[in-house]
Design a protein around this motif. Structure first.
Motif, mmCIF file in Angstrom:
data_model
loop_
_atom_site.group_PDB
_atom_site.id
_atom_site.type_symbol
_atom_site.label_atom_id
_atom_site.label_comp_id
_atom_site.label_asym_id
_atom_site.label_seq_id
_atom_site.Cartn_x
_atom_site.Cartn_y
_atom_site.Cartn_z
ATOM 1 N N GLN A 92 0.190 -0.709 0.454
ATOM 2 C CA GLN A 92 0.014 -0.548 -0.407
ATOM 3 C C GLN A 92 0.767 0.956 -0.464
ATOM 4 O OE1 GLN A 92 -3.068 0.159 0.174
ATOM 5 N NE2 GLN A 92 -3.421 -2.371 0.080
ATOM 6 N N PRO A 95 5.319 0.584 -4.964
ATOM 7 C CA PRO A 95 5.129 0.732 -5.706
ATOM 8 C C PRO A 95 5.072 -1.528 -5.544
ATOM 9 C CG PRO A 95 5.631 2.136 -6.210
ATOM 10 C CD PRO A 95 6.133 2.076 -4.296
ATOM 11 N N ASP A 218 2.380 -2.369 -11.247
ATOM 12 C CA ASP A 218 1.529 -2.143 -9.402
ATOM 13 C C ASP A 218 0.037 -2.657 -9.799
ATOM 14 O OD1 ASP A 218 4.113 -0.910 -8.458
ATOM 15 O OD2 ASP A 218 3.665 0.722 -9.986
ATOM 16 N N ALA A 221 -5.155 1.266 -10.324
ATOM 17 C CA ALA A 221 -4.997 2.551 -9.910
ATOM 18 C C ALA A 221 -3.580 3.353 -10.535
ATOM 19 C CB ALA A 221 -5.299 2.699 -8.586
ATOM 20 N N ASN A 222 -2.578 2.648 -10.423
ATOM 21 C CA ASN A 222 -1.077 3.146 -10.276
ATOM 22 C C ASN A 222 -0.424 2.801 -11.529
ATOM 23 O OD1 ASN A 222 -0.316 1.053 -9.056
ATOM 24 N ND2 ASN A 222 -0.305 2.340 -6.476
ATOM 25 N N THR A 223 -0.799 1.967 -12.543
ATOM 26 C CA THR A 223 -0.078 1.680 -13.368
ATOM 27 C C THR A 223 0.556 2.459 -14.301
ATOM 28 O OG1 THR A 223 0.817 -0.358 -14.866
ATOM 29 C CG2 THR A 223 -2.026 0.769 -14.571
ATOM 30 N N ARG A 224 1.866 2.255 -14.163
ATOM 31 C CA ARG A 224 2.607 3.428 -15.846
ATOM 32 C C ARG A 224 3.522 1.956 -16.108
ATOM 33 N NH1 ARG A 224 2.771 5.756 -11.241
ATOM 34 N NH2 ARG A 224 1.793 8.566 -11.333
ATOM 35 N N ARG A 233 -5.455 1.770 -19.658
ATOM 36 C CA ARG A 233 -5.144 1.799 -18.479
ATOM 37 C C ARG A 233 -6.474 2.592 -17.737
ATOM 38 N NH1 ARG A 233 0.725 5.287 -18.838
ATOM 39 N NH2 ARG A 233 2.129 3.861 -19.601
ATOM 40 N N SER A 237 -8.880 0.107 -14.734
ATOM 41 C CA SER A 237 -9.475 0.524 -13.077
ATOM 42 C C SER A 237 -11.211 0.764 -13.389
ATOM 43 C CB SER A 237 -9.086 2.177 -13.433
ATOM 44 O OG SER A 237 -7.663 2.049 -12.912
ATOM 45 N N THR A 247 -8.117 3.296 -5.109
ATOM 46 C CA THR A 247 -6.586 3.932 -4.535
ATOM 47 C C THR A 247 -6.538 3.064 -4.153
ATOM 48 O OG1 THR A 247 -9.005 4.996 -3.354
ATOM 49 C CG2 THR A 247 -8.707 6.151 -5.380
ATOM 50 N N HIS A 248 -4.929 3.621 -3.636
ATOM 51 C CA HIS A 248 -4.255 2.819 -2.395
ATOM 52 C C HIS A 248 -4.164 3.890 -1.689
ATOM 53 C CE1 HIS A 248 -3.428 -1.411 -4.514
ATOM 54 N NE2 HIS A 248 -4.269 -1.002 -4.561
ATOM 55 N N GLU A 249 -4.498 3.469 -0.338
ATOM 56 C CA GLU A 249 -4.008 4.545 0.655
ATOM 57 C C GLU A 249 -3.744 4.263 2.103
ATOM 58 O OE1 GLU A 249 -7.747 5.942 2.465
ATOM 59 O OE2 GLU A 249 -8.534 7.138 -0.043
#
Length: 489
Positions: A92, A95, A218, A221-224, A233, A237, A247-249
């Motif tokens: 969380q 990455p 990853d 939510a945040n893959t690049r 992408r 989602s 989202t990851h918090e």
């Protein structure tokens, strides 16, 4: 359902709704599963080398006595327990494309180090195995968390099965590799064959870790990832919106209050804490110890013959996992019933010591079915906790953690090396946990269905479509309906 549709469901699980989704699934199947499976393959390869080394000369060379072999495994298990939840929570924060390969490099180096450090059973050996366990604990539950972030419920079973089978393939390959190394490298450069196993395992591990740094994507939510377009992408989602994984918090105190206030953590943890002990046949290499104790078999045969159990474990895992996705009901519980029945039969065959050697071979091979429940149980937990990513991370880690809490002492009581070849206490313990698995499986099934009913009732009270809710409760087939019910309960 037509033949073509049935085949597509067999291949894909849930059939992709568009050409774009099918293309996305092909990409994530390749890049996520290729690294995760290779990572888990080396995880089990590096973990099982101790058991293969033990029956291939390490016991005699290090003058191991009593239950020192069990103690080494227990220390590893303690490290595995300590690292489990922290590793999953780190996903969380850091990455996964960084955290996974870093842990991968760590245990690869420690595996390589074992070749020189194992000159006697000392504190340094225990320390290496402890930290190796901490590093390796990132892989299994971490990957199930990642799979649950990318795949829908109807896609999870097969992918979980493929992933779990890769670890079993590592165990299978380790035995074959040890036999080949003993035959070809024993004594080369003044090193015993079992020492060369640690060196070669370490060499295999490190390039795969580098592959992970380069390609792991990853979470949606945040893959690049360079191989995913912006549209892909977004689609990754969007198709997971109902699972609340967008989202990851960083974890907050409310997370633990939320987790402990629901049945999911208790039920799922209890399920794998108990059902995971049916794997004791393989995890303690009981067949290898049995063959060594009764005598009459060469080192190569002792390394090769247990591979039959692992091969049956792989087949059972893949068939059962594919079946759970192929059926519309997504029922996971029949797999746990299947493996429990198999382990009860295997235990009875071994308890009857006057039975033929051939029947005991059959019993040990049949016991490989115990691994079929591993992938299915974690796919089930991913499905149950689909609406809360942080809860899912905790539940998945806790399941494996509590199983390993039991593993830390279970073999010392029931599967001691000095109990070979009969393992009488162990077989009675196996029958007991198999029966207990059936009971806890029913409990989790009941609690899940009760959650659906409560969610349906509350949803109806808010004025939503009663028809939709009745359909969800009666067949439990709609992932989106099931998730919405879980959210409101």
């Amino acid at each position: 359902m037509g033949v073509g549709s049935s085949i597509r469901r067999f291949v894909w699980g849930d059939i992709p709704q568009s050409k774009a989704e099918r293309k996305l699934l092909i990409k994530i199947d390749w890049f996520i599963l290729s690294y995760c499976c290779l990572m888990y393959f080396t995880n089990y390869l590096d973990r099982s080398n101790i058991s293969n080394a033990y029956v291939s000369g390490m016991k005699e060379e290090l003058n191991m006595v009593g239950n020192q072999y069990n103690q080494i495994n227990t220390i590893f298990t303690c490290g595995y327990i300590v690292g489990m939840i922290p590793n999953n929570l780190m996903l969380q924060i850091v990455p996964p494309r960084i955290w996974f390969p870093c842990m991968h490099v760590t245990w690869g180096v420690l595996t390589f180090w074992c070749s020189n450090s194992l000159t006697a059973i000392s504190q340094s050996v225990f320390a290496i195995r402890f930290f190796q366990g901490m590093a390796e604990s990132s892989t299994f539950v971490g990957t199930h968390y990642i799979l649950g972030s990318w795949y829908k419920s109807g896609e999870l079973g097969k992918r979980s099965g493929i992933f779990t089978s890769s670890g079993l393939a590592g165990t299978l390959f380790s035995g074959v590799l040890q036999a080949a190394i003993f035959h070809n490298l024993n004594g080369v450069s003044g090193r015993s064959g079992w020492r060369w196993l640690f060196i070669i395992d370490g060499i295999i591990t490190l390039p795969i870790a580098l592959y992970g740094f380069l390609i792991f994507p990853d979470v949606p939510a945040n893959t690049r990832a360079f191989y995913l377009s912006e549209e892909e992408r977004s689609l990754a989602s969007e198709r997971m919106e109902s699972r609340q994984d967008l989202t990851h918090e960083r974890p907050h105190r409310s997370l633990f209050e939320r987790v402990l206030g629901r049945w999911r953590w208790y039920g799922c943890s209890l399920l794998f804490a108990i059902s995971g002990e049916t794997e004791s046949f393989g995890s303690n290499n009981l067949m290898g110890q049995w063959l060594k104790a009764i005598g009459g078999y060469t080192v190569e045969q002792i390394d090769y013959y247990p591979s039959g159990m692992t091969a049956f474990a792989i087949a059972s895992t893949l068939v059962c996992a594919t079946w759970t996705d192929w059926t519309r009901s997504r029922a996971r519980w029949p797999v746990l019933v299947y493996m429990s029945v198999c382990t009860i039969i295997a235990s009875i065959c071994i308890l009857v010591w006057s039975s033929p050697i051939g029947l005991k071979f059959f019993a040990y091979y049949l016991a490989g079915a115990s691994y079929a429940g591993q992938a299915t149980t974690f796919a089930w937990a991913n499905q149950i906790c689909a609406d809360d990513a942080q809860e899912r991370a905790i539940v998945l880690a806790s399941m494996n953690m509590w199983n390993n809490v039991i593993n830390a002492w279970w073999p010392l009581v029931f599967y001691r090396a000095t109990d070979a070849p009969k393992f009488t206490k162990g077989m009675w313990a196996m029958i007991g946990v198999s029966i207990a698995t059936l009971g806890v499986t029913w409990l989790v099934w009941y609690l899940e269905r009760r959650e659906w009913r409560v969610g349906a009732k509350r949803t109806n009270e808010t004025g939503r479509s009663e028809t939709e809710e009745v359909g969800r409760v009666e067949d439990g087939k709609s992932e989106k309906g099931r998730t919405r019910g879980s959210l409101e309960s």
